[in-house]
Structure formats: C-alpha cells, structure tokens
Design a protein around this motif. Structure first.
Motif, PDB file in Angstrom:
ATOM      1  N   GLY A  46       0.722  -1.298  -0.066  1.00 26.25           N
ATOM      2  CA  GLY A  46       0.002  -0.052   0.081  1.00 26.25           C
ATOM      3  C   GLY A  46       0.851   1.283  -0.031  1.00 26.25           C
ATOM      4  O   GLY A  46       0.468   2.190  -0.969  1.00 26.25           O
ATOM      5  N   ARG A  47       1.694   1.379   0.749  1.00 25.77           N
ATOM      6  CA  ARG A  47       2.528   2.521   0.837  1.00 25.77           C
ATOM      7  C   ARG A  47       3.178   2.894  -0.572  1.00 25.77           C
ATOM      8  O   ARG A  47       3.584   3.926  -0.811  1.00 25.77           O
ATOM      9  CB  ARG A  47       3.516   2.439   1.997  1.00 25.77           C
ATOM     10  CG  ARG A  47       4.500   3.587   2.312  1.00 25.77           C
ATOM     11  CD  ARG A  47       5.543   3.226   3.371  1.00 25.77           C
ATOM     12  NE  ARG A  47       4.835   3.205   4.615  1.00 25.77           N
ATOM     13  CZ  ARG A  47       4.702   4.057   5.338  1.00 25.77           C
ATOM     14  NH1 ARG A  47       4.949   5.385   4.981  1.00 25.77           N
ATOM     15  NH2 ARG A  47       4.145   3.902   6.697  1.00 25.77           N
ATOM     16  N   PRO A  51      -0.811   7.069  -4.436  1.00 27.52           N
ATOM     17  CA  PRO A  51      -0.567   8.064  -5.613  1.00 27.52           C
ATOM     18  C   PRO A  51       0.251   9.125  -5.150  1.00 27.52           C
ATOM     19  O   PRO A  51       1.072   9.729  -5.890  1.00 27.52           O
ATOM     20  CB  PRO A  51      -1.815   8.547  -5.944  1.00 27.52           C
ATOM     21  CG  PRO A  51      -2.977   7.590  -5.479  1.00 27.52           C
ATOM     22  CD  PRO A  51      -2.152   6.933  -4.289  1.00 27.52           C
ATOM     23  N   VAL A  52       0.231   9.640  -3.821  1.00 28.37           N
ATOM     24  CA  VAL A  52       0.955  10.555  -3.449  1.00 28.37           C
ATOM     25  C   VAL A  52       1.479  10.443  -1.993  1.00 28.37           C
ATOM     26  O   VAL A  52       1.070   9.379  -1.489  1.00 28.37           O
ATOM     27  CB  VAL A  52       0.377  11.955  -3.539  1.00 28.37           C
ATOM     28  CG1 VAL A  52      -0.205  12.541  -4.923  1.00 28.37           C
ATOM     29  CG2 VAL A  52      -0.975  11.854  -2.401  1.00 28.37           C
ATOM     30  N   ASP A  53       2.464  11.053  -1.500  1.00 27.88           N
ATOM     31  CA  ASP A  53       2.972  10.966  -0.208  1.00 27.88           C
ATOM     32  C   ASP A  53       1.748  11.272   0.749  1.00 27.88           C
ATOM     33  O   ASP A  53       1.083  12.061   0.741  1.00 27.88           O
ATOM     34  CB  ASP A  53       3.948  11.881   0.079  1.00 27.88           C
ATOM     35  CG  ASP A  53       4.728  11.818   1.318  1.00 27.88           C
ATOM     36  OD1 ASP A  53       4.111  11.149   2.123  1.00 27.88           O
ATOM     37  OD2 ASP A  53       5.710  12.282   1.806  1.00 27.88           O
ATOM     38  N   PRO A  54       1.567  10.024   1.445  1.00 25.53           N
ATOM     39  CA  PRO A  54       0.108  10.352   2.490  1.00 25.53           C
ATOM     40  C   PRO A  54       0.359  11.418   3.341  1.00 25.53           C
ATOM     41  O   PRO A  54      -0.639  11.794   4.150  1.00 25.53           O
ATOM     42  CB  PRO A  54       0.391   8.978   3.255  1.00 25.53           C
ATOM     43  CG  PRO A  54       1.632   8.408   3.037  1.00 25.53           C
ATOM     44  CD  PRO A  54       2.297   8.989   1.614  1.00 25.53           C
ATOM     45  N   SER A  83      -4.492   7.787  -0.576  1.00 26.28           N
ATOM     46  CA  SER A  83      -3.019   7.734  -0.108  1.00 26.28           C
ATOM     47  C   SER A  83      -2.969   7.219   1.122  1.00 26.28           C
ATOM     48  O   SER A  83      -2.102   6.208   1.767  1.00 26.28           O
ATOM     49  CB  SER A  83      -2.126   8.555  -0.508  1.00 26.28           C
ATOM     50  OG  SER A  83      -2.009   8.851  -1.897  1.00 26.28           O
ATOM     51  N   ARG A  84      -3.511   7.967   2.143  1.00 21.98           N
ATOM     52  CA  ARG A  84      -3.602   7.711   3.648  1.00 21.98           C
ATOM     53  C   ARG A  84      -4.275   6.317   3.970  1.00 21.98           C
ATOM     54  O   ARG A  84      -3.911   5.622   4.766  1.00 21.98           O
ATOM     55  CB  ARG A  84      -4.429   8.837   4.321  1.00 21.98           C
ATOM     56  CG  ARG A  84      -3.515  10.118   4.390  1.00 21.98           C
ATOM     57  CD  ARG A  84      -4.057  11.364   5.150  1.00 21.98           C
ATOM     58  NE  ARG A  84      -4.047  10.798   6.650  1.00 21.98           N
ATOM     59  CZ  ARG A  84      -2.951  10.780   7.415  1.00 21.98           C
ATOM     60  NH1 ARG A  84      -1.672  11.276   7.022  1.00 21.98           N
ATOM     61  NH2 ARG A  84      -2.918  10.501   8.781  1.00 21.98           N
ATOM     62  N   VAL A 238       1.264   9.300  12.217  1.00 17.17           N
ATOM     63  CA  VAL A 238       1.163   7.812  11.623  1.00 17.17           C
ATOM     64  C   VAL A 238      -0.076   7.462  11.050  1.00 17.17           C
ATOM     65  O   VAL A 238      -0.960   7.741  12.054  1.00 17.17           O
ATOM     66  CB  VAL A 238       1.525   6.735  12.605  1.00 17.17           C
ATOM     67  CG1 VAL A 238       1.475   5.314  12.018  1.00 17.17           C
ATOM     68  CG2 VAL A 238       3.084   7.112  13.277  1.00 17.17           C
ATOM     69  N   PRO A 239      -0.167   7.470   9.804  1.00 17.42           N
ATOM     70  CA  PRO A 239      -1.757   7.223   9.197  1.00 17.42           C
ATOM     71  C   PRO A 239      -2.070   6.061   9.810  1.00 17.42           C
ATOM     72  O   PRO A 239      -1.566   4.799   9.680  1.00 17.42           O
ATOM     73  CB  PRO A 239      -1.322   7.314   7.831  1.00 17.42           C
ATOM     74  CG  PRO A 239       0.088   7.006   7.651  1.00 17.42           C
ATOM     75  CD  PRO A 239       0.572   7.430   8.831  1.00 17.42           C
TER      76      PRO A 239
END
Length: 600
Positions: A46-47, A51-54, A83-84, A238-239
């Motif tokens: 997942g990380r 698509p973008v930095d979470p 992303s998150r 932290v997500p």
C-alpha cells in the motif's frame, strides 16, 4: 484377505484435505478470504502504490471533493485520502498482527508448558493469567501511553499481553484434556523428548482452535487499536484507520464521507475475520473423525509344549537374585496414588519380579490386581498423583527408579518398548501411520527420512499388513483395530529393543485377530531374541505364548514359576480359582430356556 474392509469409512477424503482446501468449497468463506487477501496485498504494498505522499498537505485539498487526481478527495489537513487509506492499512494491520503474535507467544507457549507439566508451574501460570485477566485493558493502555508515549507498537505489544489469557486458557484446557492420552504415553515410550511431544502431538491437537481464536482476536485487536486512535491517544503523525476515523468525525458536518472509508475498512475486515473463523470451525467439526466402536474381547485358548515343573514362589528369592540372565529385576515395588485431603492409596504392594533375557514372561491377574500399574511403574508412565513409594527397578544392571525421568528417557524406545492395550487410542489421529513410525526411527536411531521410510515399510510388511504403502499413507481411523495393533507392534520392535512390555495386547480384538497377533508376537520374539513381559488376564494368552508366569492378586504376586508347572500344580488358592474359572475342563452350561417356558 485385507483388513481394510473392517475399518469404518469416516470421511477419509476430508481427513486428507487441508483446512484451506475445504474452506474453498464454502462460498461465504471464499468471499471473506478474497477480501482478506486484498487487504493483505494492500498492507504489503500500500505505501508504495499510494498516488502521493500520505503525509503531504495542500491547501487546495482541505476537505476537497473526489476528483480524477484524488479519487477519495482530501481530509481536513489537505492530505490525499486514498493515499492515507492505503498507508494506514499497512500500519493498522501490522499493529494488530503485533498484538496477535505477542498473545500467541505468551498464551500458547505458556498454556502448552503449564498444561503439559502441571504441578506448581500450572498453579503459578493460572494465577498470573487470572491477574492479567482482571486488569482493565483501557486503563493499562492509557497508563502505558502516559508513561511511554503515543506509540502504536508499544500499545499493541502491551495489548497482546492482555490478550494472551484467551490463548492460555484455551490451550491449557485442551492440553490437560489430552496430556494423559495413550498416544502421548506411546510417544514417550517411543523415545521422543518432551519438547518434541509438545510441539508435534500436543500442539497438533490445539492448532485448530488456535487458528479460529487467532482470527477472532485479530479482529478485536484491529477494533481496539482503531478505538484508541479514534480517541486521539495514538501518534497523529502515523496514518491509521482509527486516526482517519477521528479526522472524519471531526468533519462530520462538512464532509461526512470522510468517515465512510475507514469505517468500511475496519468493519469489513473484522467481519471477514469472524466469517473465516466460523467457517473454519464448521469445517473442522464436520470433518472430525467419529470414534470407532470397540470390539468385544474374546478369549484365546491353546496349549504349549511341556516345560520343567519347578515352581518359584515370591518368598523364595534365591532364584530371583542369583540368576545372571535377569534383564529386568523389580524388588519390593510399592506404587501409591495420592488421595484428596492427604495420604495415599497403595495399588502395588511389595512386588518382586524378574524377566530374563529372551524370555516371555506373563503377568496375570484379574482387573484391579495391580498388574498394569506395575508395568507403568517399570516404564515410568504412572498417571498424575502416582509415585513409587518403595522398592527398586533395575534394567540391565541400571537403577531406573532412582535417576528420575532422565533415566527412563534413555531406555524408553531404545531398549524398552511398549505395546498398549487400546490400539486406536495410542495412535495420534492428526498424523498418518507412516509419520508416526518414521518419527521414532529418526529421533532414536538417527536415520535419514528416506532410510526411516524404507525401514517403516519393511516393518509394516513384516507384521503382516497386506498393503504397506497404503497403510503407511493412511490415518488411524482408516484402518481396522487389528491392523492398528500390528502397526503398534511394528513401532515397538522398530528400534530393536531388549524388552517389550505388552499390556493386554489382544483385549480389544476379535478372536481371529487375537490369534494372528499372538502368532506375530511369538515369531518376532524368536527372530529378535528379545524379552517380552505380557500383562494379561487371559490364561489362554499365557498358555500360548509365555515361558514363565507371575500371578497377581490385590497388588501382590502370589505365585510365580514356569507356565506348565503353574498350570499342572498350582499351589496358591487364588491361582487355583483362576484356573478353575476356565470353562474348558468344567461342566457345560445348561441350555437356555425358551421364551415360552420362561413366561409360562
């Protein structure tokens, strides 16, 4: 004619199939497993597929609606929700798995050891488990956060300890239920170490409930972790699913859809885990082998060639002491069992017994006379609460009773073997016949897997099994009682022991199979020159097989000597009464009255 036909058909195809293959036939389980597979893939990659930095914020994305560039929109801090969510899946699943692993290590290992060994270790472990269960989890986690900081990993490790009693109690109860099973004793007699017995035979029994419990507790760990994060007690940097749920709740009036995505992730994952657990439980219950009905015992009667007619009584100890050929020497053996409230009850009361090298010695008496307890004392397999109160047990000049379990472990399976009374109960239903024959050969003799397999197949052929390869691959419930007894005899002689103790080896078999098993024991004894101690209540077995016999009554040996001397000139009144109970030389029974005569 093969004996396979005598075995009941007990779901053989289900027994051979793995649990996973059986779950694939359940539509609900398939759907749940498919969803969990997707979650697992997302948790791993997942990380890297986000698509973008979470953690990247943008003012344009603050509570933004979904778009082509941002399919799930933005959160209150202007971060991409998709992303998150992908990154949070990895963190949330990893945290829950950490809690599960800690719970498994503490609970399962503790339950196995405490349940298997019992005693003080059992008491202390159960006491500590009760204390952990009494702790309020939320208070402990809040205290840990205050003392150690808002780390998801620390919180989940502590929560794993709090979850461990669920595994401990489950495993502990299951182990206590099976630790005295005959197949566990058979594994000890085969020379296997406690660690190997626990890891293979005991753990094999509890692994199914552990798998089911793991699925349920993993869902609980996800829910508790998400709850802590939702309350704002986690690391906001932290997500996590719980953190996203907290953010969505704060924006419930501006963008209620923000709560939808983490809620679906938490709810669907927890539901899928429970559905898989329930399906696994149902499949295991459906495919569990039904117990086989026991055959009624039948007597065997035969004659034997003449032998010297010198009787040796227990009070005439000269022949017992001076004979240089004695392999097993038992002197003044007293076996007692502890009573509730203190004190003990003696079940063996000063037994003297000698078994010579290459001799077949019968130990005969009625049920409750103490003959089986004498055999178990020799093997070091007394049940819980049983102990040797007095006397000595020497095997080939070495004292077994003084050196403890270590001395027994060095001779069991290697020099002393055991043929049990209940063949089906002494085979582990979780493993094939072949694996249970191969394991002692590899442990005791150090053979390679291929060498052990070849020797096991040769042994199965030698004991008269018509299709050794079929029996080797079969599970215990797929063979008959007579064939199971042949398998146990093959296992007993597999490591070339000097002494075989056979405890009622034909009791559970029909009369035809009894005769075949007796012939097999006699032939193997002659081929290998080993001594055999046969525990029985059947004078037919003694007459057919034994060189010498000792008669037990109420925990004592009352008469001992060569078989024909005992049969022809019994001197003790108990021996006379046993021989008098044989119907061959007695008066025939009167014919049964007809139903009409009875009712007339």
């Amino acid at each position: 004619m093969t004996e396979y036909a005598a075995a009941p058909v007990v779901a053989p195809t289900l027994a051979r199939q793995s649990l996973f293959r059986r779950l694939l036939r359940n539509p609900v389980a398939v759907a749940a497993l498919a969803f969990l597979a997707v979650v697992a893939v997302v948790a791993v990659v997942g990380r890297w597929i986000a698509p973008v930095d979470p953690t990247l914020s943008s003012l344009q994305l603050v509570v933004a609606d979904p778009s082509a560039a941002h399919p799930l929109g933005g959160d209150s801090a202007g971060r991409d929700v998709l992303s998150r969510l992908l990154s949070a899946t990895q963190i949330s699943i990893a945290g829950a798995l950490l809690a599960l692993v800690v719970a498994l290590l503490v609970g399962v290992v503790g339950g196995l050891i405490a349940g298997y060994y019992g005693g003080l270790l059992d008491t202390v472990s159960s006491w500590l488990t009760a204390i952990v269960m009494a702790l309020p989890a939320i208070v402990v986690l809040l205290a840990a956060r205050a003392a150690l900081g808002p780390s998801i990993w620390v919180s989940m490790a502590i929560f794993g300890v709090l979850l461990s009693p669920a595994f401990f109690r489950l495993v502990h109860v299951s182990v206590r239920a099976v630790r005295d099973e005959l197949y566990v004793d058979a594994a000890r007699v085969a020379g296997l170490s406690d660690a190997r017995i626990i890891g293979r035979h005991i753990l094999g029994v509890v692994r199914a409930p552990i798998i089911i419990q793991s699925a349920v507790l993993l869902g609980i760990a996800i829910a508790v972790q998400s709850g802590l994060e939702f309350l704002g007690l986690g690391d906001q940097a932290v997500p996590t699913w719980g953190g996203m749920l907290n953010d969505g709740f704060a924006q419930i009036y501006r963008a209620p859809v923000l709560m939808l995505w983490p809620s679906l992730a938490i709810g669907l994952t927890s539901m899928a885990l429970v559905l898989v657990a329930n399906a696994a439980r149902d499949e295991l219950e459906r495919s569990a082998p039904r117990p086989r009905a026991r055959r009624r015992p039948a007597a065997v009667s035969d004659t034997r060639a003449d032998r010297p007619a010198t009787i040796v009584h227990p009070d005439d100890s000269r022949a017992l002491v001076t004979d240089p050929d004695v392999l097993l020497r038992v002197r003044d053996l007293v076996v007692a069992y502890d009573r509730e409230g203190g004190g003990s009850t003696q079940v063996v009361k000063g037994v003297d017994l000698d078994v010579r090298s290459g001799e077949v010695h019968g130990l005969i008496g009625e049920s409750g006379s103490g003959k089986t307890q004498t055999a178990f004392a020799i093997l070091g397999l007394l049940s819980s609460g049983g102990h040797i109160e007095a006397g000595s047990i020497e095997f080939a000049g070495d004292r077994l009773d003084e050196a403890g379990e270590g001395s027994y472990a060095r001779v069991r399976g290697r020099r002393i073997a055991y043929v049990p009374q209940e063949p089906m109960s002494n085979l582990d239903p979780s493993f094939t016949i072949g694996s249970q024959l191969v394991e002692p050969l590899r442990v005791v003799l150090g053979l390679s897997r291929g060498e052990a397999r070849s020797r096991a197949l040769a042994l199965l052929e030698r004991v008269g099994i018509p299709d050794p390869a079929h029996a080797f691959a079969a599970y215990p419930h797929e063979i008959s009682g007579g064939m199971a007894q042949r398998v146990l005899i093959a296992g007993a002689v597999s490591c070339d022991p000097e002494l075989v103790i056979a405890d009622e080896p034909t009791t559970a078999l029909d009369v035809t199979v009894q005769a075949e098993v007796l012939d097999l024991l006699r032939d193997l004894q002659r081929e290998r020159g080993m001594a055999v101690l046969i525990v029985t209540h059947n004078f037919g077995v003694v007459a057919d097989l034994c060189d010498r016999v000792s008669v037990m009554q109420s925990g004592r040996i009352v008469e001992s000597g060569p078989v024909d001397a005992i049969f022809d000139h019994p001197e003790h009144e108990y021996t006379c009464s046993l021989l008098g109970a044989i119907l061959e030389d007695g008066d025939a029974r009167k014919p049964l009255e007809s139903h009409k005569e009875i009712t007339r």
